[in-house]
Design a protein around this motif. Structure first.
Motif, PDB file in Angstrom:
ATOM      1  N   THR A   2       0.826  -1.194   0.000  1.00 29.11           N
ATOM      2  CA  THR A   2       0.000   0.000   0.000  1.00 29.11           C
ATOM      3  C   THR A   2       0.865   1.251   0.000  1.00 29.11           C
ATOM      4  OG1 THR A   2      -0.081   0.167   2.404  1.00 29.11           O
ATOM      5  CG2 THR A   2      -1.735  -1.237   1.344  1.00 29.11           C
ATOM      6  N   ALA A   3       0.230   2.393  -0.333  1.00 28.24           N
ATOM      7  CA  ALA A   3       0.981   3.651  -0.342  1.00 28.24           C
ATOM      8  C   ALA A   3       1.508   3.971   1.044  1.00 28.24           C
ATOM      9  CB  ALA A   3       0.085   4.778  -0.857  1.00 28.24           C
ATOM     10  N   ALA A   4       0.682   3.695   2.073  1.00 28.36           N
ATOM     11  CA  ALA A   4       1.121   3.974   3.444  1.00 28.36           C
ATOM     12  C   ALA A   4       2.308   3.113   3.830  1.00 28.36           C
ATOM     13  CB  ALA A   4      -0.034   3.739   4.421  1.00 28.36           C
ATOM     14  N   ALA A   5       2.283   1.836   3.432  1.00 23.97           N
ATOM     15  CA  ALA A   5       3.394   0.936   3.748  1.00 23.97           C
ATOM     16  C   ALA A   5       4.654   1.362   3.018  1.00 23.97           C
ATOM     17  CB  ALA A   5       3.029  -0.500   3.384  1.00 23.97           C
ATOM     18  N   ALA A   6       4.488   1.789   1.764  1.00 22.41           N
ATOM     19  CA  ALA A   6       5.648   2.232   0.989  1.00 22.41           C
ATOM     20  C   ALA A   6       6.267   3.472   1.623  1.00 22.41           C
ATOM     21  CB  ALA A   6       5.236   2.526  -0.452  1.00 22.41           C
ATOM     22  N   ALA A   7       5.409   4.387   2.096  1.00 19.57           N
ATOM     23  CA  ALA A   7       5.929   5.592   2.734  1.00 19.57           C
ATOM     24  C   ALA A   7       6.678   5.258   4.001  1.00 19.57           C
ATOM     25  CB  ALA A   7       4.780   6.553   3.037  1.00 19.57           C
ATOM     26  N   ALA A   8       6.129   4.338   4.795  1.00 13.05           N
ATOM     27  CA  ALA A   8       6.804   3.930   6.032  1.00 13.05           C
ATOM     28  C   ALA A   8       8.117   3.253   5.740  1.00 13.05           C
ATOM     29  CB  ALA A   8       5.888   2.994   6.824  1.00 13.05           C
ATOM     30  N   ASP A   9       8.146   2.475   4.651  1.00 12.45           N
ATOM     31  CA  ASP A   9       9.348   1.750   4.262  1.00 12.45           C
ATOM     32  C   ASP A   9      10.466   2.707   3.881  1.00 12.45           C
ATOM     33  OD1 ASP A   9      10.725  -0.691   3.684  1.00 12.45           O
ATOM     34  OD2 ASP A   9      10.350  -0.375   1.552  1.00 12.45           O
ATOM     35  N   ASP A  10      10.093   3.935   3.480  1.00 10.30           N
ATOM     36  CA  ASP A  10      11.069   4.883   2.963  1.00 10.30           C
ATOM     37  C   ASP A  10      11.584   5.834   4.042  1.00 10.30           C
ATOM     38  OD1 ASP A  10      12.475   5.742   0.641  1.00 10.30           O
ATOM     39  OD2 ASP A  10      11.240   7.536   0.587  1.00 10.30           O
ATOM     40  N   VAL A  11      11.114   5.697   5.270  1.00  5.50           N
ATOM     41  CA  VAL A  11      11.543   6.585   6.349  1.00  5.50           C
ATOM     42  C   VAL A  11      12.990   6.266   6.723  1.00  5.50           C
ATOM     43  CG1 VAL A  11      11.182   7.250   8.735  1.00  5.50           C
ATOM     44  CG2 VAL A  11       9.220   6.882   7.241  1.00  5.50           C
ATOM     45  N   ARG A  12      13.820   7.301   6.759  1.00  6.67           N
ATOM     46  CA  ARG A  12      15.230   7.117   7.075  1.00  6.67           C
ATOM     47  C   ARG A  12      15.459   7.061   8.572  1.00  6.67           C
ATOM     48  NH1 ARG A  12      19.634  11.353   7.896  1.00  6.67           N
ATOM     49  NH2 ARG A  12      21.569  10.146   7.768  1.00  6.67           N
ATOM     50  N   ASP A  13      16.249   6.105   9.010  1.00 10.51           N
ATOM     51  CA  ASP A  13      16.719   6.033  10.390  1.00 10.51           C
ATOM     52  C   ASP A  13      18.149   6.553  10.390  1.00 10.51           C
ATOM     53  OD1 ASP A  13      17.696   5.440  12.876  1.00 10.51           O
ATOM     54  OD2 ASP A  13      17.122   3.322  12.853  1.00 10.51           O
ATOM     55  N   PRO A  14      18.398   7.780  10.866  1.00  2.84           N
ATOM     56  CA  PRO A  14      19.739   8.361  10.775  1.00  2.84           C
ATOM     57  C   PRO A  14      20.796   7.625  11.586  1.00  2.84           C
ATOM     58  CG  PRO A  14      18.308   9.742  12.104  1.00  2.84           C
ATOM     59  CD  PRO A  14      17.432   8.712  11.469  1.00  2.84           C
ATOM     60  N   SER A  15      20.371   6.827  12.569  1.00  2.00           N
ATOM     61  CA  SER A  15      21.342   6.111  13.393  1.00  2.00           C
ATOM     62  C   SER A  15      21.788   4.791  12.766  1.00  2.00           C
ATOM     63  CB  SER A  15      20.748   5.830  14.777  1.00  2.00           C
ATOM     64  OG  SER A  15      19.720   4.846  14.699  1.00  2.00           O
ATOM     65  N   LEU A  16      21.107   4.380  11.701  1.00  2.00           N
ATOM     66  CA  LEU A  16      21.358   3.055  11.143  1.00  2.00           C
ATOM     67  C   LEU A  16      22.786   2.868  10.622  1.00  2.00           C
ATOM     68  CD1 LEU A  16      19.847   0.387  10.650  1.00  2.00           C
ATOM     69  CD2 LEU A  16      19.263   1.233   8.377  1.00  2.00           C
ATOM     70  N   PRO A  17      23.346   3.800   9.844  1.00  2.00           N
ATOM     71  CA  PRO A  17      24.733   3.610   9.377  1.00  2.00           C
ATOM     72  C   PRO A  17      25.715   3.432  10.524  1.00  2.00           C
ATOM     73  CG  PRO A  17      23.674   5.339   8.118  1.00  2.00           C
ATOM     74  CD  PRO A  17      22.749   5.016   9.257  1.00  2.00           C
ATOM     75  N   GLY A  18      25.550   4.223  11.579  1.00  2.00           N
ATOM     76  CA  GLY A  18      26.450   4.107  12.721  1.00  2.00           C
ATOM     77  C   GLY A  18      26.327   2.769  13.424  1.00  2.00           C
ATOM     78  N   ARG A  19      25.115   2.252  13.534  1.00  2.00           N
ATOM     79  CA  ARG A  19      24.930   0.954  14.169  1.00  2.00           C
ATOM     80  C   ARG A  19      25.575  -0.158  13.346  1.00  2.00           C
ATOM     81  NH1 ARG A  19      19.529   2.560  14.969  1.00  2.00           N
ATOM     82  NH2 ARG A  19      18.672   0.762  13.874  1.00  2.00           N
ATOM     83  N   LEU A  20      25.454  -0.051  12.023  1.00  2.00           N
ATOM     84  CA  LEU A  20      26.086  -1.047  11.161  1.00  2.00           C
ATOM     85  C   LEU A  20      27.605  -0.988  11.292  1.00  2.00           C
ATOM     86  CD1 LEU A  20      26.073  -3.219   8.985  1.00  2.00           C
ATOM     87  CD2 LEU A  20      25.870  -1.406   7.261  1.00  2.00           C
ATOM     88  N   LEU A  21      28.166   0.210  11.269  1.00  2.00           N
ATOM     89  CA  LEU A  21      29.618   0.354  11.385  1.00  2.00           C
ATOM     90  C   LEU A  21      30.121  -0.148  12.729  1.00  2.00           C
ATOM     91  CD1 LEU A  21      30.077   3.868   9.752  1.00  2.00           C
ATOM     92  CD2 LEU A  21      30.862   1.682   8.812  1.00  2.00           C
ATOM     93  N   THR A 144      27.175 -11.267   5.687  1.00  2.05           N
ATOM     94  CA  THR A 144      26.096 -11.599   6.631  1.00  2.05           C
ATOM     95  C   THR A 144      26.581 -11.227   8.028  1.00  2.05           C
ATOM     96  OG1 THR A 144      24.646 -13.373   7.412  1.00  2.05           O
ATOM     97  CG2 THR A 144      26.836 -14.039   6.670  1.00  2.05           C
ATOM     98  N   GLY A 145      26.351 -12.032   9.032  1.00  2.00           N
ATOM     99  CA  GLY A 145      26.853 -11.742  10.374  1.00  2.00           C
ATOM    100  C   GLY A 145      25.959 -10.818  11.167  1.00  2.00           C
ATOM    101  N   GLU A 146      26.518 -10.260  12.250  1.00  2.00           N
ATOM    102  CA  GLU A 146      25.746  -9.470  13.201  1.00  2.00           C
ATOM    103  C   GLU A 146      25.144  -8.214  12.570  1.00  2.00           C
ATOM    104  OE1 GLU A 146      24.963 -10.224  16.334  1.00  2.00           O
ATOM    105  OE2 GLU A 146      25.972 -12.146  16.059  1.00  2.00           O
ATOM    106  N   GLY A 147      25.809  -7.669  11.571  1.00  2.00           N
ATOM    107  CA  GLY A 147      25.313  -6.441  10.958  1.00  2.00           C
ATOM    108  C   GLY A 147      24.258  -6.657   9.895  1.00  2.00           C
ATOM    109  N   ARG A 148      23.884  -7.891   9.640  1.00  5.11           N
ATOM    110  CA  ARG A 148      22.972  -8.193   8.527  1.00  5.11           C
ATOM    111  C   ARG A 148      21.661  -7.396   8.571  1.00  5.11           C
ATOM    112  NH1 ARG A 148      21.307 -14.308   8.003  1.00  5.11           N
ATOM    113  NH2 ARG A 148      20.541 -13.830  10.105  1.00  5.11           N
ATOM    114  N   PRO A 149      20.940  -7.316   9.694  1.00  7.15           N
ATOM    115  CA  PRO A 149      19.674  -6.565   9.670  1.00  7.15           C
ATOM    116  C   PRO A 149      19.849  -5.109   9.263  1.00  7.15           C
ATOM    117  CG  PRO A 149      19.853  -7.882  11.672  1.00  7.15           C
ATOM    118  CD  PRO A 149      21.202  -7.910  11.017  1.00  7.15           C
TER     119      PRO A 149
END
Length: 227
Positions: A2-21, A144-149
């Motif tokens: 749905t359009a609502a799901a697509a919009a939610a899917d596109d929300v940026r989490d600014p902390s995500l790159p740092g958590r992956l690193l 893969t590994g711990e950073g996969r999600p």
């Protein structure tokens, strides 16, 4: 979707790159610091012409640019990457690892502070190169590994930003389907069935010879983010 799901899917989490690193730093650096010097000279299959040391020097230089906010024209071009590696030719392996660890610790906050998220994909690229190193060394956990999600969430965003075809990935090692790329009203979404490592290899132009997977509705070359 749905359009609502697509919009939610596109929300940026600014902390995500740092958590992956941070996750990759904690998993990779102890391994790298335990390696004999000879292993740093091994040639990598994923990056022809580059050794393990070259890949790590490229990664540490890229993160140093992020930490110092040096995003000049032409940054991360092949020529720029080669210059970065050459500038570190006289460094010890330990010094390269120190710079890499510093970058993986500090770059997340800088990336989070860029409201447009334009450089978030750098964290994904660092994670992929860590997989290249593991693959070369014969270590488990490549792509893969711990950073996969965190990496898969970033991959989903990067594939949208770069206009790749819509694809549903049904991953053997992840419970929920992953949706990547840009929806099209005239094209049926492609589908991938396989594991995370193979999906990442396809999207980053790594070899998948001898690997069992299914890809329908798209050609592998359409997925490659770096092709």
């Amino acid at each position: 979707m749905t359009a609502a799901a697509a919009a939610a899917d596109d929300v940026r989490d600014p902390s995500l790159p740092g958590r992956l690193l941070a996750a990759e730093r904690d998993a990779l650096l102890p391994l790298l610091r335990s390696l004999p010097d000879a292993d740093f000279a091994l040639p990598t299959a994923a990056c022809p012409g580059w050794t393990v040391r070259d890949v790590l020097a490229h990664c540490s230089a890229a993160l140093a640019r992020v930490v110092e906010s040096r995003f000049e024209k032409g940054v991360f071009s092949p020529e720029s990457n080669e210059r970065d590696i050459a500038e570190r030719a006289e460094w010890t392996n330990a010094r390269i690892l120190d710079e890499l660890e510093h970058g993986m610790t500090e770059a997340g906050a800088v990336l989070a502070g860029r409201a447009d998220g334009a450089w978030d994909g750098i964290a994904f690229g660092e994670w992929v190169h860590a997989g290249d190193v593991r693959d070369c060394l014969g270590e488990p956990g490549a792509y893969t590994g711990e950073g996969r999600p965190y990496a898969l969430t970033l991959l989903s965003r990067v594939t949208r930003d770069r206009g790749r075809p819509r694809l549903q990935a049904d991953l053997d090692d992840v419970d929920d389907p992953l949706h990547l790329g840009v929806p099209s009203g005239t094209r049926t979404p492609a589908r991938f069935i396989g594991d995370t490592a193979t999906l990442v290899r396809l999207y980053t132009g790594r070899a998948v010879d001898g690997v069992s997977y299914e890809l329908t509705g798209a050609e592998a070359g359409e997925l490659n983010l770096y092709g």
